[in-house]
Design a protein around this motif. Structure first.
Motif, PDB file in Angstrom:
ATOM      1  N   LEU A  38       3.492   3.842  -6.091  1.00 35.24           N
ATOM      2  CA  LEU A  38       4.261   4.895  -5.432  1.00 35.24           C
ATOM      3  C   LEU A  38       4.496   4.611  -3.950  1.00 35.24           C
ATOM      4  O   LEU A  38       5.468   5.086  -3.370  1.00 35.24           O
ATOM      5  CB  LEU A  38       3.575   6.255  -5.607  1.00 35.24           C
ATOM      6  N   THR A  39       3.603   3.861  -3.335  1.00 38.82           N
ATOM      7  CA  THR A  39       3.762   3.510  -1.923  1.00 38.82           C
ATOM      8  C   THR A  39       4.469   2.173  -1.748  1.00 38.82           C
ATOM      9  O   THR A  39       4.558   1.662  -0.641  1.00 38.82           O
ATOM     10  CB  THR A  39       2.395   3.467  -1.214  1.00 38.82           C
ATOM     11  N   GLU A  40       4.960   1.623  -2.860  1.00 36.05           N
ATOM     12  CA  GLU A  40       5.670   0.341  -2.879  1.00 36.05           C
ATOM     13  C   GLU A  40       4.795  -0.819  -2.418  1.00 36.05           C
ATOM     14  O   GLU A  40       5.269  -1.790  -1.819  1.00 36.05           O
ATOM     15  CB  GLU A  40       6.965   0.431  -2.064  1.00 36.05           C
ATOM     16  N   GLY A  41       3.507  -0.708  -2.695  1.00 31.24           N
ATOM     17  CA  GLY A  41       2.582  -1.781  -2.393  1.00 31.24           C
ATOM     18  C   GLY A  41       2.284  -2.582  -3.640  1.00 31.24           C
ATOM     19  O   GLY A  41       2.958  -2.448  -4.667  1.00 31.24           O
ATOM     20  N   ARG A  42       1.259  -3.400  -3.560  1.00 34.99           N
ATOM     21  CA  ARG A  42       0.832  -4.159  -4.736  1.00 34.99           C
ATOM     22  C   ARG A  42      -0.673  -4.391  -4.671  1.00 34.99           C
ATOM     23  O   ARG A  42      -1.275  -4.325  -3.603  1.00 34.99           O
ATOM     24  CB  ARG A  42       1.603  -5.458  -4.880  1.00 34.99           C
ATOM     25  N   ILE A  43      -1.248  -4.640  -5.834  1.00 36.02           N
ATOM     26  CA  ILE A  43      -2.674  -4.924  -5.935  1.00 36.02           C
ATOM     27  C   ILE A  43      -2.840  -6.222  -6.717  1.00 36.02           C
ATOM     28  O   ILE A  43      -2.137  -6.459  -7.697  1.00 36.02           O
ATOM     29  CB  ILE A  43      -3.442  -3.750  -6.589  1.00 36.02           C
ATOM     30  N   SER A  53     -15.509  -9.842  -9.297  1.00 35.98           N
ATOM     31  CA  SER A  53     -14.080  -9.652  -9.099  1.00 35.98           C
ATOM     32  C   SER A  53     -13.821  -9.145  -7.694  1.00 35.98           C
ATOM     33  O   SER A  53     -14.630  -8.421  -7.131  1.00 35.98           O
ATOM     34  CB  SER A  53     -13.536  -8.619 -10.093  1.00 35.98           C
ATOM     35  N   SER A  54     -12.676  -9.521  -7.147  1.00 30.45           N
ATOM     36  CA  SER A  54     -12.263  -8.940  -5.874  1.00 30.45           C
ATOM     37  C   SER A  54     -10.820  -8.483  -6.017  1.00 30.45           C
ATOM     38  O   SER A  54      -9.998  -9.128  -6.669  1.00 30.45           O
ATOM     39  CB  SER A  54     -12.455  -9.908  -4.717  1.00 30.45           C
ATOM     40  N   PHE A  55     -10.553  -7.329  -5.426  1.00 24.84           N
ATOM     41  CA  PHE A  55      -9.238  -6.715  -5.474  1.00 24.84           C
ATOM     42  C   PHE A  55      -8.678  -6.704  -4.060  1.00 24.84           C
ATOM     43  O   PHE A  55      -9.378  -6.365  -3.109  1.00 24.84           O
ATOM     44  CB  PHE A  55      -9.336  -5.278  -5.993  1.00 24.84           C
ATOM     45  N   THR A  56      -7.408  -7.066  -3.935  1.00 21.49           N
ATOM     46  CA  THR A  56      -6.723  -7.040  -2.647  1.00 21.49           C
ATOM     47  C   THR A  56      -5.538  -6.101  -2.782  1.00 21.49           C
ATOM     48  O   THR A  56      -4.740  -6.224  -3.708  1.00 21.49           O
ATOM     49  CB  THR A  56      -6.240  -8.447  -2.244  1.00 21.49           C
ATOM     50  N   VAL A  57      -5.440  -5.154  -1.858  1.00 26.78           N
ATOM     51  CA  VAL A  57      -4.356  -4.174  -1.863  1.00 26.78           C
ATOM     52  C   VAL A  57      -3.447  -4.460  -0.677  1.00 26.78           C
ATOM     53  O   VAL A  57      -3.907  -4.625   0.450  1.00 26.78           O
ATOM     54  CB  VAL A  57      -4.923  -2.735  -1.764  1.00 26.78           C
ATOM     55  N   TYR A  58      -2.151  -4.511  -0.964  1.00 26.80           N
ATOM     56  CA  TYR A  58      -1.139  -4.701   0.074  1.00 26.80           C
ATOM     57  C   TYR A  58      -0.290  -3.440   0.134  1.00 26.80           C
ATOM     58  O   TYR A  58       0.275  -3.018  -0.874  1.00 26.80           O
ATOM     59  CB  TYR A  58      -0.225  -5.891  -0.266  1.00 26.80           C
TER      60      TYR A  58
END
Length: 66
Positions: A38-43, A53-58
């Protein structure tokens, strides 16, 4: 997590391994994924079985009024 599990982690109610089914409903990552969409980002996820595991949010910068 395995590549098979990784391909489903953002689906509602998905719980990858039998030991994961003891806790939670499988909603957390699907909610996070939807908010980021919804914020036009990506994960992105980087995962190695038995290692973690590691998650990166942009998230995009707000160009209006910035």
């Amino acid at each position: 997590m395995t590549p098979e599990v990784q391909s489903h982690i953002f689906e509602k109610y998905y719980q990858g391994a039998a030991e994961d089914k003891k806790h939670g409903l499988g909603l957390g990552l699907s909610i996070v994924h939807r908010i980021i969409e919804l914020t036009e980002g990506r994960i992105e996820v980087d995962s190695q079985p038995q290692q973690g595991s590691s998650f990166t949010v942009y998230l995009p910068l707000n160009q209006k009024g910035a």
